[in-house]
Motif scaffolding. Structure first.
Motif, PDB file in Angstrom:
ATOM      1  N   ARG A 162      41.548  35.947  28.589  1.00 25.16           N
ATOM      2  CA  ARG A 162      41.537  37.172  29.386  1.00 25.16           C
ATOM      3  C   ARG A 162      40.809  36.931  30.699  1.00 25.16           C
ATOM      4  O   ARG A 162      40.033  35.977  30.839  1.00 25.16           O
ATOM      5  CB  ARG A 162      40.875  38.317  28.619  1.00 25.16           C
ATOM      6  CG  ARG A 162      39.439  38.049  28.214  1.00 25.16           C
ATOM      7  CD  ARG A 162      38.904  39.149  27.321  1.00 25.16           C
ATOM      8  NE  ARG A 162      37.563  38.851  26.845  1.00 25.16           N
ATOM      9  CZ  ARG A 162      36.885  39.613  26.005  1.00 25.16           C
ATOM     10  NH1 ARG A 162      37.446  40.724  25.533  1.00 25.16           N
ATOM     11  NH2 ARG A 162      35.672  39.291  25.617  1.00 25.16           N
ATOM     12  N   ASP A 191      38.304  44.775  32.666  1.00 21.23           N
ATOM     13  CA  ASP A 191      39.274  43.833  32.121  1.00 21.23           C
ATOM     14  C   ASP A 191      40.518  43.845  33.002  1.00 21.23           C
ATOM     15  O   ASP A 191      41.250  44.839  33.053  1.00 21.23           O
ATOM     16  CB  ASP A 191      39.625  44.216  30.673  1.00 21.23           C
ATOM     17  CG  ASP A 191      40.425  43.134  29.966  1.00 21.23           C
ATOM     18  OD1 ASP A 191      40.837  42.170  30.642  1.00 21.23           O
ATOM     19  OD2 ASP A 191      40.638  43.246  28.742  1.00 21.23           O
ATOM     20  N   THR A 193      43.025  41.726  32.646  1.00 23.25           N
ATOM     21  CA  THR A 193      44.127  41.038  31.968  1.00 23.25           C
ATOM     22  C   THR A 193      45.428  41.830  32.008  1.00 23.25           C
ATOM     23  O   THR A 193      46.476  41.276  32.383  1.00 23.25           O
ATOM     24  CB  THR A 193      43.730  40.718  30.516  1.00 23.25           C
ATOM     25  OG1 THR A 193      42.473  40.031  30.514  1.00 23.25           O
ATOM     26  CG2 THR A 193      44.774  39.858  29.850  1.00 23.25           C
ATOM     27  N   ARG A 197      48.847  40.541  33.914  1.00 26.03           N
ATOM     28  CA  ARG A 197      50.064  40.313  33.142  1.00 26.03           C
ATOM     29  C   ARG A 197      51.242  41.082  33.734  1.00 26.03           C
ATOM     30  O   ARG A 197      52.363  40.570  33.803  1.00 26.03           O
ATOM     31  CB  ARG A 197      49.833  40.734  31.690  1.00 26.03           C
ATOM     32  CG  ARG A 197      49.002  39.733  30.892  1.00 26.03           C
ATOM     33  CD  ARG A 197      48.771  40.203  29.481  1.00 26.03           C
ATOM     34  NE  ARG A 197      48.001  39.230  28.709  1.00 26.03           N
ATOM     35  CZ  ARG A 197      47.510  39.454  27.499  1.00 26.03           C
ATOM     36  NH1 ARG A 197      47.711  40.642  26.916  1.00 26.03           N
ATOM     37  NH2 ARG A 197      46.813  38.521  26.877  1.00 26.03           N
TER      38      ARG A 197
END
Length: 436
Positions: A162, A191, A193, A197
């Motif tokens: 991550r 976060d 991530t 993505r």
């Protein structure tokens, strides 16, 4: 509280004090000749003498209730909590992961999000026990020294892969006075991530779509130049090239149609269809439409279903698209077994439609990625069959819009089974459809 209520409370409290004073005097009178002396004394005098005898035994025991009652009547505010008590409470209330550190780097407070993100964080431990990233620790030391906020992005590989962002904000006493020493440090985590993505998916999607369109366009451009040049008067070459050009044009048309369909489905993903649809009728229509492909490949399409209609709430056209894609894939890629079985069964409140083939099957490493856009197990074979790489992605999004579940099971050498689980319509609705 009304003024009359405050006055009555003060009178009751004063009367209670007088009674208490008289009992104290009575106890003192036991040593002077009996309780009669205390009963004969005037109440006001008893109060004064009792106060002198008892000292703090009466008034401090109740913490001046008359003054407290008047203070409550006046609405006197309570003293606010100190800043060093408010700051940890504020950190614990933040929605994003956050730690409060003292000037030495010790964790003073941690909210629930931080505990979920950094499982090893403990109040009272150095922050280095929970965050083992040299760049972040160095930024904390620098922010503590110079009082300047910093932002660090870093990647973690354990326990999962991550990308995180750390915001280090030094806190000075008072109103952040310049030159004042750092009293605490607020360490926040975001976060990144999911965001990265999504960005990567967008980049991959554009690259794949461009590649899928570029190949047929290059073929069309090459054949057009050939027909305009060397093969201008070659009738046989012209017929052969025009046939290939037509196939490439249809391939681009299918790709664009699939992209538009996927866009429309995603646009309405939050709207669940409410129309009742008979799945037996839908799959019968799909079986009839794909019958020529089955006969061309010498593959039988068997359909096992209950005698009565099986109703679900959904969009008929979208459900037809789902089962067309699944049955067509079974015919094209799993038709080597000579048979495709489609079945409808009731399982409690759900309806499960399964499409099984007896082809070569799919290797386990490919199964989790089958619903990704443009993902193919065998790219060359898929293009030969006219596939765009978007069929199962469309199936997944339609099933999700219907609040259903898509299941994929495959054993290499034994075939594959794709199942769609949907909620059945109410019994009353099914009876109404049957009556119609």
């Amino acid at each position: 509280m009304a003024l009359g209520d405050a006055s009555r409370l003060a009178e009751d409290t004063l009367r209670e004090r007088l009674v208490g004073a008289r009992w104290i005097l009575g106890a003192a009178a036991l040593g002077l000749g009996g309780a009669a002396w205390a009963d004969a004394i005037e109440p006001g005098t008893a109060f004064v003498i009792g106060a002198l005898i008892a000292g703090a035994a009466v008034l401090p025991a109740r913490r001046r209730p008359v003054a407290a009652a008047l203070a409550r009547f006046a609405g006197e505010p309570k003293a606010p909590p100190r800043a060093d008590e408010r700051l940890p409470a504020l950190v614990r209330a933040l929605p994003e992961a956050a730690l409060l550190l003292d000037a030495r780097g010790t964790v003073v407070a941690a909210n629930a999000a931080a505990v979920g993100l950094l499982a090893s964080v403990r109040v009272g431990d150095p922050v280095s026990f929970a965050v083992r990233v040299p760049e972040v620790l160095e930024a904390i030391r620098a922010a503590t020294a110079d009082g300047v906020a910093r932002r660090i992005e870093f990647a973690e590989r354990v326990p999962i892969d991550r990308l995180l962002r750390a915001d280090i904000v030094p806190i000075r006493p008072g109103l952040l006075r310049d030159g004042a020493p750092t009293e605490a440090v607020l360490l926040g985590f975001i976060d990144l991530t999911p965001q990265r993505r999504v960005e990567q998916m967008r980049v991959d999607f554009i690259a794949n779509a461009s590649h899928e369109l570029r190949t047929p366009l290059a073929s069309l451009s090459g054949f057009i130049e050939t027909l305009q040049g060397p093969a201008r008067n070659d009738a046989n070459a012209r017929e052969r090239f025009l046939k290939i050009m037509g196939e490439q044009a249809r391939r681009m048309s299918r790709l664009i149609d699939d992209l538009l369909s996927l866009s429309r489905i995603e646009l309405n993903a939050h709207l669940r269809p409410e129309t009742e649809v008979d799945l037996v009728s839908v799959i019968s229509h799909v079986r009839d439409a794909l019958g020529p492909i089955g006969r061309e490949r010498d593959v039988e399409v068997a359909f096992d279903h209950p005698p009565a209609p099986v109703n679900v709430r959904g969009d008929r056209d979208e459900l037809i698209r789902v089962f067309e894609n699944l049955v067509e894939n079974a015919l094209k890629y799993g038709g080597a077994g000579g048979r495709v079985e489609v079945g409808i069964v009731r399982e409690g409140p759900d309806v499960v439609v399964s499409v099984r083939d007896y082809g070569p099957g799919i290797a386990p490493e490919h199964v989790p990625r089958l619903t990704e856009r443009f993902y193919r197990v065998d790219t060359a074979h898929s293009r030969e069959q006219g596939g765009t790489g978007l069929g199962l992605a469309i199936v997944k999004h339609i099933v999700a819009r219907h609040r259903g579940k898509l299941g994929i099971e495959s054993v290499p050498g034994e075939g594959s089974t794709f199942s769609v689980r949907l909620s059945a319509a109410s019994a009353a609705g099914q009876k109404q459809m049957t009556d119609q």
